[in-house]
Design a protein around this motif. Sequence first.
Motif, PDB file in Angstrom:
ATOM      1  N   GLN A 110       0.479  -1.506   0.135  1.00 46.48           N
ATOM      2  CA  GLN A 110      -0.248  -0.446  -0.100  1.00 46.48           C
ATOM      3  C   GLN A 110       0.838   1.326   0.027  1.00 46.48           C
ATOM      4  OE1 GLN A 110      -2.226   0.656   3.321  1.00 46.48           O
ATOM      5  NE2 GLN A 110      -3.579   1.741   2.711  1.00 46.48           N
ATOM      6  N   LEU A 111       2.238   1.029   0.784  1.00 47.35           N
ATOM      7  CA  LEU A 111       3.418   2.545   0.868  1.00 47.35           C
ATOM      8  C   LEU A 111       3.835   2.883  -0.336  1.00 47.35           C
ATOM      9  CD1 LEU A 111       3.694   4.725   2.252  1.00 47.35           C
ATOM     10  CD2 LEU A 111       5.912   3.357   2.924  1.00 47.35           C
ATOM     11  N   ALA A 112       3.995   0.939  -0.800  1.00 51.77           N
ATOM     12  CA  ALA A 112       4.441   1.691  -1.825  1.00 51.77           C
ATOM     13  C   ALA A 112       4.085   1.880  -3.536  1.00 51.77           C
ATOM     14  CB  ALA A 112       5.519  -0.124  -2.453  1.00 51.77           C
ATOM     15  N   ALA A 113       2.479   1.540  -3.429  1.00 49.44           N
ATOM     16  CA  ALA A 113       1.785   2.005  -3.821  1.00 49.44           C
ATOM     17  C   ALA A 113       1.482   3.891  -3.675  1.00 49.44           C
ATOM     18  CB  ALA A 113       0.049   1.064  -4.124  1.00 49.44           C
ATOM     19  N   LEU A 114       0.917   4.065  -2.737  1.00 50.28           N
ATOM     20  CA  LEU A 114       1.032   4.996  -2.519  1.00 50.28           C
ATOM     21  C   LEU A 114       2.412   6.505  -3.076  1.00 50.28           C
ATOM     22  CD1 LEU A 114      -0.760   7.716  -0.649  1.00 50.28           C
ATOM     23  CD2 LEU A 114       1.312   6.944   0.325  1.00 50.28           C
ATOM     24  N   VAL A 115       3.252   6.065  -2.767  1.00 55.37           N
ATOM     25  CA  VAL A 115       5.029   6.304  -3.252  1.00 55.37           C
ATOM     26  C   VAL A 115       4.186   6.731  -5.369  1.00 55.37           C
ATOM     27  CG1 VAL A 115       6.765   6.518  -3.326  1.00 55.37           C
ATOM     28  CG2 VAL A 115       5.763   6.091  -1.475  1.00 55.37           C
ATOM     29  N   GLU A 116       4.208   5.669  -5.904  1.00 56.40           N
ATOM     30  CA  GLU A 116       4.171   5.335  -7.134  1.00 56.40           C
ATOM     31  C   GLU A 116       2.908   6.374  -7.746  1.00 56.40           C
ATOM     32  OE1 GLU A 116       4.098   1.877 -10.963  1.00 56.40           O
ATOM     33  OE2 GLU A 116       3.562   1.466  -8.364  1.00 56.40           O
ATOM     34  N   HIS A 117       2.076   6.615  -7.170  1.00 54.38           N
ATOM     35  CA  HIS A 117       1.176   7.097  -7.819  1.00 54.38           C
ATOM     36  C   HIS A 117       0.898   8.323  -7.022  1.00 54.38           C
ATOM     37  CE1 HIS A 117      -0.272   3.129  -9.550  1.00 54.38           C
ATOM     38  NE2 HIS A 117      -0.279   2.645  -8.707  1.00 54.38           N
ATOM     39  N   THR A 118       1.617   9.206  -6.694  1.00 50.30           N
ATOM     40  CA  THR A 118       1.374  10.145  -6.795  1.00 50.30           C
ATOM     41  C   THR A 118       2.580  11.262  -6.072  1.00 50.30           C
ATOM     42  OG1 THR A 118       1.072   9.697  -4.100  1.00 50.30           O
ATOM     43  CG2 THR A 118       1.592  11.912  -4.195  1.00 50.30           C
ATOM     44  N   GLN A 119       1.738  12.371  -7.416  1.00 53.41           N
ATOM     45  CA  GLN A 119       2.874  13.382  -7.926  1.00 53.41           C
ATOM     46  C   GLN A 119       3.510  13.708  -6.985  1.00 53.41           C
ATOM     47  OE1 GLN A 119       3.374  13.192 -11.204  1.00 53.41           O
ATOM     48  NE2 GLN A 119       1.589  11.216 -11.413  1.00 53.41           N
ATOM     49  N   ALA A 120       2.831  14.400  -5.482  1.00 56.60           N
ATOM     50  CA  ALA A 120       4.134  15.442  -5.053  1.00 56.60           C
ATOM     51  C   ALA A 120       4.708  14.911  -4.092  1.00 56.60           C
ATOM     52  CB  ALA A 120       3.274  15.408  -3.507  1.00 56.60           C
ATOM     53  N   SER A 121       5.879  15.726  -4.032  1.00 53.34           N
ATOM     54  CA  SER A 121       7.245  15.007  -3.271  1.00 53.34           C
ATOM     55  C   SER A 121       6.370  14.533  -2.246  1.00 53.34           C
ATOM     56  CB  SER A 121       8.449  15.777  -2.920  1.00 53.34           C
ATOM     57  OG  SER A 121       9.113  15.981  -3.931  1.00 53.34           O
ATOM     58  N   LEU A 122       6.428  13.238  -1.454  1.00 51.58           N
ATOM     59  CA  LEU A 122       6.341  12.024  -0.534  1.00 51.58           C
ATOM     60  C   LEU A 122       7.481  12.092   0.619  1.00 51.58           C
ATOM     61  CD1 LEU A 122       3.152   9.808  -1.544  1.00 51.58           C
ATOM     62  CD2 LEU A 122       4.011  12.101  -0.409  1.00 51.58           C
ATOM     63  N   PHE A 123       8.162  12.547   1.930  1.00 54.46           N
ATOM     64  CA  PHE A 123       9.322  12.077   2.533  1.00 54.46           C
ATOM     65  C   PHE A 123       8.541  11.139   3.790  1.00 54.46           C
ATOM     66  CE2 PHE A 123       9.529  15.553   0.377  1.00 54.46           C
ATOM     67  CZ  PHE A 123      11.263  16.129   0.026  1.00 54.46           C
ATOM     68  N   VAL A 124       9.133  10.498   4.726  1.00 51.48           N
ATOM     69  CA  VAL A 124       8.946   9.498   5.433  1.00 51.48           C
ATOM     70  C   VAL A 124      10.023  10.696   6.452  1.00 51.48           C
ATOM     71  CG1 VAL A 124      10.961   7.936   5.820  1.00 51.48           C
ATOM     72  CG2 VAL A 124       9.218   7.759   6.780  1.00 51.48           C
ATOM     73  N   ARG A 125       9.152  10.503   7.494  1.00 48.76           N
ATOM     74  CA  ARG A 125       9.881  11.321   9.323  1.00 48.76           C
ATOM     75  C   ARG A 125       9.497  10.531  10.094  1.00 48.76           C
ATOM     76  NH1 ARG A 125      11.909  15.443  11.640  1.00 48.76           N
ATOM     77  NH2 ARG A 125      10.888  16.483  13.387  1.00 48.76           N
ATOM     78  N   TRP A 126      10.746  10.028  11.273  1.00 50.40           N
ATOM     79  CA  TRP A 126      10.250   9.617  12.171  1.00 50.40           C
ATOM     80  C   TRP A 126      10.436  11.097  13.717  1.00 50.40           C
ATOM     81  CZ3 TRP A 126      10.414   4.264  12.632  1.00 50.40           C
ATOM     82  CH2 TRP A 126      11.119   3.771  11.652  1.00 50.40           C
ATOM     83  N   SER A 127       9.185  10.827  14.343  1.00 55.81           N
ATOM     84  CA  SER A 127       8.819  11.387  15.819  1.00 55.81           C
ATOM     85  C   SER A 127       7.529  11.142  15.686  1.00 55.81           C
ATOM     86  CB  SER A 127       8.972  12.942  14.595  1.00 55.81           C
ATOM     87  OG  SER A 127       7.765  13.505  14.167  1.00 55.81           O
TER      88      SER A 127
END
Length: 146
Positions: free
Chosen positions: A9-26
């Motif tokens: 699901q996360l890989a699909a989100l990354v593949e199909h989103t045009q915006a720049s996505l980032f992961v943050r640990w907080s």
Amino acid sequence: MPTVHDLDQLAALVEHTQASLFVRWSRGPEHDLGDLGDASRDELTGVPLPGLSANPLAVEPWWVDRSRVLWVARRLYDYSHLRRQRGPGIRAWVLEGTVVGRGPDNEPLVNCERPVAWIADEVLRQALRVVGAQPADQWGPMDRTT
């Protein structure tokens, strides 16, 4: 904020989103965007940084047609030690943002435009299994303490 419960699901989100996505640990966007005002601090010196330390999820062009799941798994695995190092309440979450600089470890500093999703613990376990199945003999998270 919704929660991603599966690595696919996360890989699909990354593949199909045009915006720049980032992961943050907080502790999450409410803490980061409220208390810190969309900024991190250098842990060594305490200097305020002009954005949130985060890691890009976008697949690089040189990855070509290789597994998106492996790419995303590695992005999570590489910084998974932050949860343990930073203590209780630290979670991985996805944000949409714009890079505004580089931190002292050359990590992107990001202006969060929109919190997207929490990443469930099961996704982190799946990422560990995917990375662990790779043929590299000595590989681990980017942990300064090891």
